[in-house]
Design a protein around this motif. Structure first.
Motif, PDB file in Angstrom:
ATOM      1  N   GLU A 104       0.829  -1.195   0.000  1.00  0.00           N
ATOM      2  CA  GLU A 104       0.000   0.000   0.000  1.00  0.00           C
ATOM      3  C   GLU A 104       0.869   1.252   0.000  1.00  0.00           C
ATOM      4  N   LEU A 105       1.977   1.207   0.733  1.00  0.00           N
ATOM      5  CA  LEU A 105       2.910   2.330   0.703  1.00  0.00           C
ATOM      6  C   LEU A 105       3.527   2.473  -0.681  1.00  0.00           C
ATOM      7  N   SER A 161       1.850  10.188  -1.745  1.00  0.00           N
ATOM      8  CA  SER A 161       2.260  10.419  -0.359  1.00  0.00           C
ATOM      9  C   SER A 161       3.768  10.359  -0.186  1.00  0.00           C
ATOM     10  N   ASN A 162       4.381  11.508   0.063  1.00  0.00           N
ATOM     11  CA  ASN A 162       5.791  11.545   0.435  1.00  0.00           C
ATOM     12  C   ASN A 162       6.012  10.865   1.775  1.00  0.00           C
ATOM     13  N   LEU A 163       5.077  11.057   2.683  1.00  0.00           N
ATOM     14  CA  LEU A 163       5.167  10.414   3.988  1.00  0.00           C
ATOM     15  C   LEU A 163       5.196   8.901   3.839  1.00  0.00           C
ATOM     16  N   GLY A 164       4.339   8.368   2.977  1.00  0.00           N
ATOM     17  CA  GLY A 164       4.283   6.930   2.780  1.00  0.00           C
ATOM     18  C   GLY A 164       5.589   6.363   2.259  1.00  0.00           C
ATOM     19  N   TYR A 165       6.211   7.061   1.304  1.00  0.00           N
ATOM     20  CA  TYR A 165       7.473   6.561   0.750  1.00  0.00           C
ATOM     21  C   TYR A 165       8.637   6.721   1.719  1.00  0.00           C
ATOM     22  N   SER A 166       8.587   7.738   2.555  1.00  0.00           N
ATOM     23  CA  SER A 166       9.609   7.870   3.592  1.00  0.00           C
ATOM     24  C   SER A 166       9.545   6.681   4.535  1.00  0.00           C
ATOM     25  N   SER A 222      18.711  28.150  -3.540  1.00  0.00           N
ATOM     26  CA  SER A 222      18.076  27.313  -2.526  1.00  0.00           C
ATOM     27  C   SER A 222      19.131  26.532  -1.762  1.00  0.00           C
ATOM     28  N   ALA A 223      18.870  26.299  -0.495  1.00  0.00           N
ATOM     29  CA  ALA A 223      19.727  25.401   0.281  1.00  0.00           C
ATOM     30  C   ALA A 223      19.566  23.983  -0.260  1.00  0.00           C
ATOM     31  N   PRO A 224      20.600  23.135  -0.147  1.00  0.00           N
ATOM     32  CA  PRO A 224      20.442  21.740  -0.572  1.00  0.00           C
ATOM     33  C   PRO A 224      19.332  21.057   0.215  1.00  0.00           C
ATOM     34  N   TRP A 225      18.610  20.176  -0.460  1.00  0.00           N
ATOM     35  CA  TRP A 225      17.570  19.396   0.204  1.00  0.00           C
ATOM     36  C   TRP A 225      18.116  17.991   0.471  1.00  0.00           C
ATOM     37  N   THR A 226      18.245  17.665   1.756  1.00  0.00           N
ATOM     38  CA  THR A 226      18.719  16.332   2.139  1.00  0.00           C
ATOM     39  C   THR A 226      17.643  15.532   2.866  1.00  0.00           C
ATOM     40  N   LEU A 227      16.622  16.217   3.390  1.00  0.00           N
ATOM     41  CA  LEU A 227      15.366  15.617   3.846  1.00  0.00           C
ATOM     42  C   LEU A 227      15.431  14.764   5.121  1.00  0.00           C
ATOM     43  N   GLY A 228      16.581  14.591   5.740  1.00  0.00           N
ATOM     44  CA  GLY A 228      16.630  13.827   6.982  1.00  0.00           C
ATOM     45  C   GLY A 228      16.084  12.423   6.801  1.00  0.00           C
ATOM     46  N   ALA A 229      15.202  11.999   7.718  1.00  0.00           N
ATOM     47  CA  ALA A 229      14.618  10.653   7.654  1.00  0.00           C
ATOM     48  C   ALA A 229      13.633  10.507   6.501  1.00  0.00           C
ATOM     49  N   GLU A 230      13.287  11.612   5.863  1.00  0.00           N
ATOM     50  CA  GLU A 230      12.399  11.555   4.706  1.00  0.00           C
ATOM     51  C   GLU A 230      13.166  11.341   3.399  1.00  0.00           C
ATOM     52  N   ALA A 231      14.446  11.036   3.504  1.00  0.00           N
ATOM     53  CA  ALA A 231      15.291  10.829   2.319  1.00  0.00           C
ATOM     54  C   ALA A 231      14.721   9.836   1.312  1.00  0.00           C
ATOM     55  N   PRO A 232      14.072   8.729   1.733  1.00  0.00           N
ATOM     56  CA  PRO A 232      13.564   7.775   0.738  1.00  0.00           C
ATOM     57  C   PRO A 232      12.533   8.354  -0.223  1.00  0.00           C
ATOM     58  N   SER A 233      11.977   9.511   0.110  1.00  0.00           N
ATOM     59  CA  SER A 233      10.976  10.110  -0.777  1.00  0.00           C
ATOM     60  C   SER A 233      11.580  11.079  -1.779  1.00  0.00           C
TER      61      SER A 233
END
Length: 330
Positions: A104-105, A161-166, A222-233
């Motif tokens: 589902e994710l 969902s970005n949250l779902g892929y994270s 823009s500052a680089p986007w590294t996304l922390g724990a959301e990197a998988p998205s």
């Protein structure tokens, strides 16, 4: 402050340079560097504007296709199952999120929102146009899980969902007993020889000279986007040279987890969804990406041996160019 425009310095295949320049210059908003590739039955054509094969770009949500590839590969290896619940990997207590299944994710049918609607997340996103920062750089795995556990689920139907892929990427990493950046490196980048592709998860993992893109807001850096724990998205950085390796491996069926491109669910209006990938009425398999300073496109027609990649260092969609090139191939 001058809004950047497409670099006049160009190189590569004359036809592709001409086609790309026509579309990029007529679009509104900032433009700067861009790298484009078209593969047609093993023949590779490239075009560059102020860039080269090894110029680094943030590929944004195209990262999701790589997360999905690892998911499909782990399914094939028997390491996980489609119906494994998220609560197997994380302590989600009595939250209904614990019962969400991995597939589902992977297909955006979990009912999770695009992002967790917490006050902190909303504030970070609202301030982004002013501060031009990475709104997710401080997201830890603990915060990601806590935010997910408080999320209210919608219908179990397609909703991006970005949250779902994270959560999917972090669950796969936990199952493999490693970090998400190492998981992609071992399962995808190393096997395909993508030596210049990596997953930054915080600014300190980037060099001081790491390329920065331009925001769509007045063309500011823009500052680089590294996304922390959301990197998988969406935090992968790559080059056109590596992305053509990725695309060719998908076309010739040598990529790990290539089954991610197979249809899994029907979304709406003729749109079908694989694991991560979108599939249109003409069987074009595609995904786009965007961060605070970059935009990207990848598409392929597996049965025809054709594919397109577009990478740009501005937060200005390149979907029109990607789609036009895909449709121009016979």
């Amino acid at each position: 402050m001058r809004t950047p425009s497409l670099c006049r310095e160009s190189s590569g295949d004359p036809w592709l340079v001409r086609e790309a320049e026509t579309i990029l210059r007529r679009s509104r908003g900032p433009r700067d560097r861009a790298s484009i590739a078209v593969i047609d039955n093993g023949v590779l054509r490239e075009a560059h504007f102020g860039a080269g094969r090894h110029t680094q770009y943030e590929i944004g949500s195209i990262t999701k296709t790589m997360t999905a590839a690892v998911f499909a590969d782990m399914l094939e290896r028997g390491e996980i199952s489609r119906r494994t619940p998220l609560g197997t990997f994380f302590d989600l207590a009595s939250s209904e999120v614990a019962a969400i299944e991995l597939e589902e994710l992977a297909t955006h049918t979990s009912g999770l929102p695009n992002m967790a609607s917490t006050c902190r997340n909303v504030a970070d996103l609202a301030l982004w146009p002013l501060l031009v920062h990475d709104p997710s750089s401080s997201v830890t795995l603990e915060r990601l899980i806590a935010d997910a556990s408080r999320s209210r689920l919608g219908p179990r139907e397609y909703a991006y969902s970005n949250l779902g892929y994270s959560l999917l990427g972090q669950a796969l990493a936990r199952r493999a007993g490693t970090s998400f950046p190492r998981l992609l490196q071992e399962r995808l980048f190393a096997p395909l020889g993508m030596d210049d592709t990596f997953v930054p998860t915080d600014p300190t993992s980037l060099g001081v000279d790491a390329p920065r893109g331009y925001s769509v807001m007045w063309g500011r850096r823009s500052a680089p986007w590294t996304l922390g724990a959301e990197a998988p998205s969406g935090s992968v950085r790559s080059t056109l040279a590596d992305m053509t390796r990725y695309l060719q491996s998908l076309l010739d069926a040598t990529a790990p987890g290539r089954a991610a491109m197979d249809q899994a669910v029907v979304a709406r209006d003729g749109l079908r969804i694989g694991y991560g990938w979108h599939i249109d009425q003409n069987s074009l398999v595609w995904h786009n990406g965007m961060t605070g300073g970059f935009s990207s496109w990848i598409s392929l027609q597996p049965g025809r041996g054709q594919g397109v990649i577009v990478l740009s260092n501005t937060m200005n969609s390149v979907d029109d160019l990607g789609m036009a090139l895909a449709r121009s191939l016979p």
